[in-house]
Write an enzyme that holds these catalytic residues in place. Structure first.
Site, PDB file in Angstrom:
ATOM      1  N   HIS A  71      40.995 130.891  36.897  1.00 17.70           N
ATOM      2  CA  HIS A  71      41.044 130.738  38.371  1.00 17.70           C
ATOM      3  C   HIS A  71      40.419 129.401  38.738  1.00 17.70           C
ATOM      4  O   HIS A  71      39.198 129.248  38.702  1.00 17.70           O
ATOM      5  CB  HIS A  71      40.269 131.877  39.049  1.00 17.70           C
ATOM      6  CG  HIS A  71      40.308 131.829  40.549  1.00 17.70           C
ATOM      7  ND1 HIS A  71      40.611 132.927  41.315  1.00 17.70           N
ATOM      8  CD2 HIS A  71      40.086 130.820  41.432  1.00 17.70           C
ATOM      9  CE1 HIS A  71      40.573 132.607  42.593  1.00 17.70           C
ATOM     10  NE2 HIS A  71      40.245 131.324  42.696  1.00 17.70           N
ATOM     11  N   HIS A  97      37.240 136.607  41.379  1.00 19.74           N
ATOM     12  CA  HIS A  97      35.866 136.216  41.746  1.00 19.74           C
ATOM     13  C   HIS A  97      35.088 137.359  42.398  1.00 19.74           C
ATOM     14  O   HIS A  97      34.645 137.249  43.531  1.00 19.74           O
ATOM     15  CB  HIS A  97      35.853 134.974  42.636  1.00 19.74           C
ATOM     16  CG  HIS A  97      36.880 134.938  43.738  1.00 19.74           C
ATOM     17  ND1 HIS A  97      37.032 135.929  44.659  1.00 19.74           N
ATOM     18  CD2 HIS A  97      37.806 133.994  44.040  1.00 19.74           C
ATOM     19  CE1 HIS A  97      37.999 135.600  45.486  1.00 19.74           C
ATOM     20  NE2 HIS A  97      38.487 134.445  45.129  1.00 19.74           N
ATOM     21  N   LYS A 140      49.409 134.968  43.898  1.00 16.11           N
ATOM     22  CA  LYS A 140      48.095 135.112  44.516  1.00 16.11           C
ATOM     23  C   LYS A 140      48.200 135.702  45.910  1.00 16.11           C
ATOM     24  O   LYS A 140      48.968 135.220  46.740  1.00 16.11           O
ATOM     25  CB  LYS A 140      47.440 133.721  44.604  1.00 16.11           C
ATOM     26  CG  LYS A 140      46.076 133.689  45.284  1.00 16.11           C
ATOM     27  CD  LYS A 140      44.999 134.353  44.442  1.00 16.11           C
ATOM     28  CE  LYS A 140      43.703 134.527  45.220  1.00 16.11           C
ATOM     29  NZ  LYS A 140      42.784 133.402  45.059  1.00 16.11           N
TER      30      LYS A 140
HETATM   31  O1  DOR Z   1      35.034 129.255  48.356  1.00 19.43           O
HETATM   32  C1  DOR Z   1      36.239 129.248  48.252  1.00 19.43           C
HETATM   33  N1  DOR Z   1      36.943 128.090  48.241  1.00 19.43           N
HETATM   34  N2  DOR Z   1      36.881 130.405  48.174  1.00 19.43           N
HETATM   35  C2  DOR Z   1      38.214 130.481  48.208  1.00 19.43           C
HETATM   36  O2  DOR Z   1      38.732 131.558  48.156  1.00 19.43           O
HETATM   37  C3  DOR Z   1      39.033 129.254  48.386  1.00 19.43           C
HETATM   38  C4  DOR Z   1      38.314 128.071  47.918  1.00 19.43           C
HETATM   39  C5  DOR Z   1      38.935 126.768  48.340  1.00 19.43           C
HETATM   40  O3  DOR Z   1      40.163 126.607  48.189  1.00 19.43           O
HETATM   41  O4  DOR Z   1      38.223 125.873  48.780  1.00 19.43           O
HETATM   42 ZN    ZN Z   2      39.674 130.571  44.517  1.00 21.17          ZN
END
Ligand code: DOR
Ligand code: ZN
Length: 348
Positions: free
Chosen positions: A15, A179, A104
């Site tokens: 991921h 996550h 996703k």
């Molecule tokens: O903290 C995060 N950043 N969580 C996510 O689900 C997306 C990601 C991002 O693309 O910046």
């Molecule tokens: Zn992510």
């Protein structure tokens, strides 16, 4: 494994956000230096919703990483971004063609780049059925977006309101709870069938929610799902060091420039790619569980996805590594996870 070296099969990152354009050129080599393959998140602007878009993005990643993987090569594994209008037949075709490894699910507006996500699972039932038939994994950002739900409860509530239903209705669907940040999610995954697994990030193993407020507001520890209480961090550490094949490495490395992190409305995302493997190694060492490190980093993921294990190895040595306070690449300045800290194991 000796006291001073850990040698493991080349790992994968299940991921990661590599972004596009100039940021892609900066971020991707950090991932390619450590990992043989990575599951590439599709939350670009616009998101990756077609086979052609995924093919083109894959080529841009290959160009950005060529020669940066120590000669061993780096393979981006592409994902489709599910929208309310996604076509299940197209997903299955993309999977059969070797373009989409997985798809996703972002609940609409759950996080960065999720504006085009799914507003109601009812809209994607056909797509999920097609994925179940095709053996195509569903990767889930598991948080409800209901503003009435406390942000620290959004993952646990998602399990009850959404996740349990998906698993009941599509019992053959391979599903990765991405996550995970709570004891509830770890327990849920552990109790589910072999078609359900989870990724866990370095930050959720290292920090709890206090880190966000230590002496002031700390934007570089802000990601989504947000870090939770200490008891959850400890539950995640137990999960990854348990030896269960259901948990595997997925960094969720998500770079944002210092300017957009240090702002009145800072973006969610922690850039952990530069020292990701070393960060995980520190956790396994502290838990006395280095014997389970290789399975977590290099075996459980490919076995779940039905992909071959990598050839070749990487070695970590005990001389330690000091993480820089910031990384500057031309106009792009980033603060890496563990900035200013020293980690005990260094990737050779
Ligand atoms: O903290 C995060 N950043 N969580 C996510 O689900 C997306 C990601 C991002 O693309 O910046
Ligand atoms: Zn992510």
């Amino acid at each position: 494994m000796t006291a001073d070296h850990i040698t493991i099969r080349r790992p994968d990152d299940w991921h990661v956000h590599l972004r596009d354009g100039a940021m892609l050129s900066v971020a991707a080599p950090y991932t390619a230096r450590q990992f043989a393959r990575a599951i590439i998140m599709p939350n670009l602007s616009p998101p990756v919703t077609s086979i052609d878009a995924a093919r083109a993005y894959r080529q841009r990643i290959i160009t950005a990483t060529e020669g940066r993987a120590g000669g061993a090569g780096f393979t981006p594994l592409m994902t489709a971004y599910l929208t309310d209008h996604i076509d299940g037949t197209m997903l299955a075709e993309g999977h059969a063609a070797g373009v989409f490894t997985a798809a996703k699910l972002y609940p609409a507006h759950a996080t960065t780049g999720a504006a085009h996500g799914v507003s109601d699972i009812a809209h994607i039932r056909g797509a999920l059925a097609a994925m179940e038939r095709a053996g195509m994994p569903l990767l889930v950002h598991g948080e409800v977006t209901d503003p009435a739900v406390d942000i620290f409860d959004r993952e646990a509530v998602f399990i009850e309101r959404v996740m349990a239903g998906i698993i009941a209705d599509f019992p053959g669907l391979k599903l990765v709870f991405e996550h995970i940040t709570t004891a509830e999610a770890a327990d849920f995954v552990m109790a589910a069938g072999p078609n359900v697994a989870a990724t866990i990030t370095p930050q959720h193993l290292h920090i709890n929610r206090n880190a966000l407020f230590a002496g002031g507001l700390r934007p570089h520890f802000y990601c989504l799902p947000v870090a939770k209480r200490e008891r959850h961090r400890l539950a995640l550490r137990r999960a990854v060091t348990s030896g269960s094949p259901k948990f595997f490495l997925g960094t969720d490395s998500a770079p944002h420039t210092i300017g957009v992190k240090e702002s009145a409305c800072g973006c969610a995302g922690i850039f952990n790619a530069p020292h990701a493997l070393e960060s995980y190694a520190a956790v396994f060492e502290a838990e006395g569980a280095l014997a389970h490190f290789e399975a977590f980093a290099s075996e459980n993921g490919p076995r779940f996805y039905g992909l071959p294990l990598n050839q070749g190895t990487v070695t970590l040595t005990r001389d330690g590594v000091t993480v820089p306070d910031r990384l500057e690449h031309g106009d792009i300045a980033l603060v890496p996870f563990h900035a200013g800290e020293t980690l005990g194991w260094r990737l050779s």
